[in-house]
Write a protein that holds these residues in place. Structure first.
Motif, PDB file in Angstrom:
ATOM      1  N   PHE A   1      -1.023  -0.238   0.475  1.00  0.00           N
ATOM      2  CA  PHE A   1      -1.658  -1.465  -0.020  1.00  0.00           C
ATOM      3  C   PHE A   1      -2.186  -1.270  -1.433  1.00  0.00           C
ATOM      4  CE2 PHE A   1      -6.058  -3.282  -0.417  1.00  0.00           C
ATOM      5  CZ  PHE A   1      -5.659  -4.509  -0.920  1.00  0.00           C
ATOM      6  N   LEU A   2      -2.908  -0.172  -1.680  1.00  0.00           N
ATOM      7  CA  LEU A   2      -3.487   0.058  -2.999  1.00  0.00           C
ATOM      8  C   LEU A   2      -2.411   0.147  -4.078  1.00  0.00           C
ATOM      9  CD1 LEU A   2      -6.252   2.655  -2.039  1.00  0.00           C
ATOM     10  CD2 LEU A   2      -6.629   0.300  -2.819  1.00  0.00           C
ATOM     11  N   ILE A   3      -1.297   0.797  -3.760  1.00  0.00           N
ATOM     12  CA  ILE A   3      -0.219   0.914  -4.746  1.00  0.00           C
ATOM     13  C   ILE A   3       0.398  -0.454  -5.021  1.00  0.00           C
ATOM     14  CG2 ILE A   3       2.106   1.850  -5.094  1.00  0.00           C
ATOM     15  CD1 ILE A   3       1.137   4.396  -3.698  1.00  0.00           C
ATOM     16  N   ARG A   4       0.599  -1.239  -3.981  1.00  0.00           N
ATOM     17  CA  ARG A   4       1.152  -2.575  -4.191  1.00  0.00           C
ATOM     18  C   ARG A   4       0.184  -3.438  -5.004  1.00  0.00           C
ATOM     19  NH1 ARG A   4       4.368  -4.544   1.304  1.00  0.00           N
ATOM     20  NH2 ARG A   4       5.651  -2.668   1.546  1.00  0.00           N
TER      21      ARG A   4
ATOM     22  N   TRP B   1       4.492   5.845  -5.746  1.00  0.00           N
ATOM     23  CA  TRP B   1       3.598   6.246  -6.831  1.00  0.00           C
ATOM     24  C   TRP B   1       4.400   6.717  -8.041  1.00  0.00           C
ATOM     25  CZ3 TRP B   1      -1.317   5.277  -7.649  1.00  0.00           C
ATOM     26  CH2 TRP B   1      -2.048   6.035  -8.565  1.00  0.00           C
ATOM     27  N   VAL B   2       5.482   7.409  -7.790  1.00  0.00           N
ATOM     28  CA  VAL B   2       6.370   7.822  -8.885  1.00  0.00           C
ATOM     29  C   VAL B   2       6.940   6.591  -9.585  1.00  0.00           C
ATOM     30  CG1 VAL B   2       8.591   8.939  -9.387  1.00  0.00           C
ATOM     31  CG2 VAL B   2       6.938  10.071  -7.897  1.00  0.00           C
ATOM     32  N   TRP B   3       7.403   5.613  -8.818  1.00  0.00           N
ATOM     33  CA  TRP B   3       7.904   4.379  -9.418  1.00  0.00           C
ATOM     34  C   TRP B   3       6.819   3.668 -10.227  1.00  0.00           C
ATOM     35  CZ3 TRP B   3      11.037   2.651  -4.550  1.00  0.00           C
ATOM     36  CH2 TRP B   3      12.397   2.982  -4.730  1.00  0.00           C
ATOM     37  N   LEU B   4       5.587   3.701  -9.721  1.00  0.00           N
ATOM     38  CA  LEU B   4       4.483   3.042 -10.416  1.00  0.00           C
ATOM     39  C   LEU B   4       4.163   3.729 -11.736  1.00  0.00           C
ATOM     40  CD1 LEU B   4       2.353   0.739 -10.148  1.00  0.00           C
ATOM     41  CD2 LEU B   4       0.843   2.428  -9.080  1.00  0.00           C
ATOM     42  N   GLY B   5       4.452   5.019 -11.831  1.00  0.00           N
ATOM     43  CA  GLY B   5       4.205   5.749 -13.059  1.00  0.00           C
ATOM     44  C   GLY B   5       3.024   6.681 -13.029  1.00  0.00           C
ATOM     45  N   GLY B   6       2.369   6.805 -11.856  1.00  0.00           N
ATOM     46  CA  GLY B   6       1.245   7.718 -11.735  1.00  0.00           C
ATOM     47  C   GLY B   6      -0.005   7.161 -12.390  1.00  0.00           C
ATOM     48  N   SER B   7      -0.966   8.044 -12.626  1.00  0.00           N
ATOM     49  CA  SER B   7      -2.234   7.648 -13.250  1.00  0.00           C
ATOM     50  C   SER B   7      -2.880   8.887 -13.834  1.00  0.00           C
ATOM     51  CB  SER B   7      -3.166   7.010 -12.219  1.00  0.00           C
ATOM     52  OG  SER B   7      -3.643   8.004 -11.305  1.00  0.00           O
TER      53      SER B   7
ATOM     54  N   ARG C   1      -5.540   1.327  -8.395  1.00  0.00           N
ATOM     55  CA  ARG C   1      -4.752   2.458  -8.901  1.00  0.00           C
ATOM     56  C   ARG C   1      -5.605   3.724  -8.951  1.00  0.00           C
ATOM     57  NH1 ARG C   1      -0.373   1.373 -12.956  1.00  0.00           N
ATOM     58  NH2 ARG C   1       0.614   3.369 -13.441  1.00  0.00           N
ATOM     59  N   ALA C   2      -6.838   3.596  -9.382  1.00  0.00           N
ATOM     60  CA  ALA C   2      -7.709   4.770  -9.498  1.00  0.00           C
ATOM     61  C   ALA C   2      -8.047   5.358  -8.133  1.00  0.00           C
ATOM     62  CB  ALA C   2      -8.983   4.386 -10.249  1.00  0.00           C
TER      63      ALA C   2
END
Length: 702
Positions: A218-221, A291-297, A237-238
């Motif tokens: 959920f958080l990633i979405r 998370w990899v698709w999102l680009g990390g943080s 994201r954090a």
């Protein structure tokens, strides 16, 4: 003596096949024997990777004197909670209602019709303060049964009525008006998770601490949303980054061989309970891929997530992969060390063992690694601990570990490995298929698709007979009860993901079959339940224990609930097919979100993730044209689209009018050259032929 458990698909049940206890399987036959003999039923529930289940088995169920009491006074039933979660859920609720606590091993005493009247968890062989011995419990229950039968039966009846009311209250009215998900509810859920976060260690709450896998999805979405009305995308994201960092840098994660343990005994993730479950690792692999698709943080960089995901994917295929396809359920927490069974014995190291594995020529490196991983020194240097730093490794430390990883893996492989429960659970394997399909593209590891397809083949041929889905198989043969709602929906989730990753329409067609069967078999009188209305094997005892009520648990536990998984695959199919009925049914399930959220967002992670998909989508991407490098790059860009509501359809030019409605009337370019079509809210953009153009359209929100 041999009891009835030999030959069971469950490794947990097979572990008890040689007990002197005359164990039986849960079902009408055992209950009928109790009624004929006029004795109560003892139901012992556990699972193969459960440490205290093994302890109680050794102390009590292998003891002949205790077995004689059980055989004389009771009909004894052994249940694998992973094989029969329906049975476990009912009796766990009974235990919690009576004692205020629960856990495994779960010990239930019931009437011959299955209604519980006394419950507990682990009972020792000898009493100690605050906890009677198992023999004392057996004597007390027998005395109540023989001297106060009427009171026992009244208590069982009252408990069954109460539990039936609780369980039936969760039944979902699929004819209820469909309600749109409000962005404010999702923002509020993120805010609540921020308040409940452990910001120092990552994750939520104190000890024991479990991986919050559905919540992470959920958080990633939410973090992938182009905008958030409450400004909570960055907060999501954090929190996700800190949680993933806390787990992946801790003893919960096997830094040597990959994969996550079930939970940590400590709040800082430093002391794991070492059992490894398929359902945890399938979900966490998929979360890491996303998370990899999102680009990390900043909290958890993309390259660190990529590394953890690769190790986990390799571990899953290597350690849980089965010869017939599919994935085993778990690895035990215990393994042999120095001639005795020790929890985590396979995974922990002493300084001496580390030095021996690397050899005298690498003594300095062994000392450095021991220091990095905090292994005890001095008088405690023979104490073993897991290899984890509890923090991010710097470049030199990462290089040091990579330089010696192979030698450490070889040395560890000489140890006696933990036992494996090699039953295949349909729903968990569906989640694994989805994870491997996504990870294959996110990690650029196409060989993972082979493992995903082999598992899907097993599910589609052994578990599925064209009408019904079996929950469990073993050694390539289906066995046991019909699948629950989470099995049907979990397999459909895997099939849809595998179709998007491969373009093979047979997986789309199978997902449709599963979805149609689920909506037919789990809905009666307009109400959705977890168990099929006419299951292959009726659970008469369960129905009696609930005074005849049907059950639906809408809360996420270690896995997403069946209802939330169903809502997700309904939305996916609606996006592919244009089905207004499926989208309306998904919305009816999502209408229950406020009721679930009343218990807190941590038990509603997957339903919240589906809510994100409903709000963000559908974003439909169709990729057509001849196979080749350009189509591969187009598909990679489509799958990496940062939208919770994204679905991807892919086909050769010749197959663009096949089984998938989203592909209809989508011609390829000149001479079959690949094109991508992006549609949102029933409006489509002009087709594009390069990943760069597709990326621009997706960044513009479709």
């Amino acid at each position: 003596m041999a009891n009835r458990l030999a030959g069971s698909p469950s490794a947990y049940l097979r572990q008890h096949a040689a007990n002197p206890v005359d164990w039986q399987h849960y079902g009408d036959e055992a209950l009928a024997e109790a009624a004929r003999r006029g004795v109560p039923v003892f139901i012992s529930i556990g699972y193969a990777a459960c440490h205290w289940c093994h302890v109680m088995a050794h102390e009590s169920f292998e003891d002949r004197a205790t077995a004689e009491v059980l055989n004389e006074r009771f009909v004894s039933i052994k249940v694998d909670r992973e094989e029969r979660p329906d049975v476990d859920a009912v009796y766990m609720a009974a235990c919690q209602a009576m004692s205020g606590q629960g856990g495994w091993p779960l010990s239930i005493f019931a009437l011959p019709d299955g209604r519980a009247f006394y419950a507990g968890t682990y009972f020792p062989p000898l009493p100690y303060p605050g906890r009677p011995s198992f023999r004392q419990i057996l004597d007390a229950v027998w005395e109540a049964w023989t001297e106060r039968r009427e009171a026992v039966e009244q208590q069982a009846a009252a408990l069954a009525e109460g539990l039936g009311g609780v369980f039936s209250a969760h039944l979902l009215d699929v004819k209820a008006p469909a309600l749109a998900v409000e962005s404010q509810a999702l923002d509020d859920a993120v805010a609540a998770l921020v308040r409940g976060e452990d910001p120092e260690n990552g994750g939520f709450g104190g000890a024991p601490k479990f991986p919050p896998s559905p919540v992470l999805e959920f958080l990633i979405r939410h973090a992938s949303a182009a905008s958030s009305g409450g400004g909570t995308a960055e907060a999501a994201r954090a929190v996700a980054g800190r949680t993933l960092a806390g787990m992946c840098r801790s003893a919960l994660f096997d830094a040597l061989g990959g994969g996550f343990a079930r939970y940590s005994v400590t709040a800082d993730w430093s002391l794991p309970h070492y059992e490894k479950m398929l359902y945890d690792n399938a979900q966490l692999l998929r979360v890491l891929a996303h998370w990899v698709w999102l680009g990390g943080s900043d909290e958890f960089p993309r390259d660190e997530a990529h590394h953890a995901a690769v190790l986990t994917a390799e571990w899953l295929v290597r350690e849980l992969g089965l010869p017939e396809g599919g994935f085993a359920s778990s690895l035990d927490a215990d393994s042999e060390r120095d001639g005795r069974s020790v929890e985590g014995g396979y995974y922990v190291w002493t300084r001496r063992e580390l030095a021996e594995a690397l050899g005298q020529e690498n003594a300095a490196d062994a000392a450095r690694l021991a220091a990095v991983f905090g292994l005890p020194m001095g008088e405690h240097s023979d104490h073993a601990g897991p290899l984890h730093a509890g923090r991010a490794l710097d470049t030199a430390e990462r290089e040091l570990l990579e330089r010696h990883r192979a030698a450490l893996v070889v040395a560890r492989a000489r140890r006696t490995p933990p036992g494996r429960d090699d039953k295949v659970v349909a729903g968990w394997n569906g989640l694994a298929v989805a994870a491997l399909a996504d990870a294959a593209w996110a990690l650029e590891r196409p060989e993972l698709l082979d493992a995903a397809q082999r598992a899907a083949e097993l599910l589609a041929t052994v578990h599925w007979d064209g009408e019904r889905l079996l929950r469990v198989s073993h050694a390539g043969s289906g066995a046991g009860i019909e699948g629950l709602l989470a099995d049907y929906a979990g397999c459909a989730e895997g099939a849809f993901s595998l179709y998007a990753a491969t373009g093979e329409e047979r997986w789309y067609a199978w997902a449709e079959e599963l979805l149609e069967a689920a909506t037919q078999r789990f809905v009666a009188d307009g109400l959705l339940s977890d168990e099929a209305v006419a299951p292959r094997e009726a659970s008469a005892g369960v129905r009696s224990a609930l005074a005849g009520a049907r059950t639906l648990d809408p809360h996420d536990t270690e896995t997403p609930s069946g209802a939330s998984l169903l809502a997700g695959v309904l939305l996916t199919h609606a996006a592919y097919s244009g089905s207004l009925e499926d989208r309306a049914l998904a919305s009816s399930i999502l209408a229950g979100l406020p009721r679930v959220l009343a218990q807190g967002p941590r038990v509603a992670g997957w339903l919240l993730a589906v809510g994100e998909a409903s709000l963000a989508g559908p974003l439909e991407i169709a990729v057509v044209g001849r196979p080749g490098e350009n189509r591969r790059r187009l598909l990679a860009a489509a799958l990496a689209a940062p939208s919770a509501g994204r679905v991807v359809a892919v086909a050769d030019a010749e197959a663009a009018d096949g089984k998938v409605p989203l592909l209809a009337d989508r011609p390829s370019g000149p001479d079959g050259s690949p094109l991508a079509y992006v549609c949102r809210d029933f409006a489509c953009r002009l087709p594009v032929g390069t990943p760069e153009e597709l990326g621009e359209q997706l960044r513009a929100g479709g």
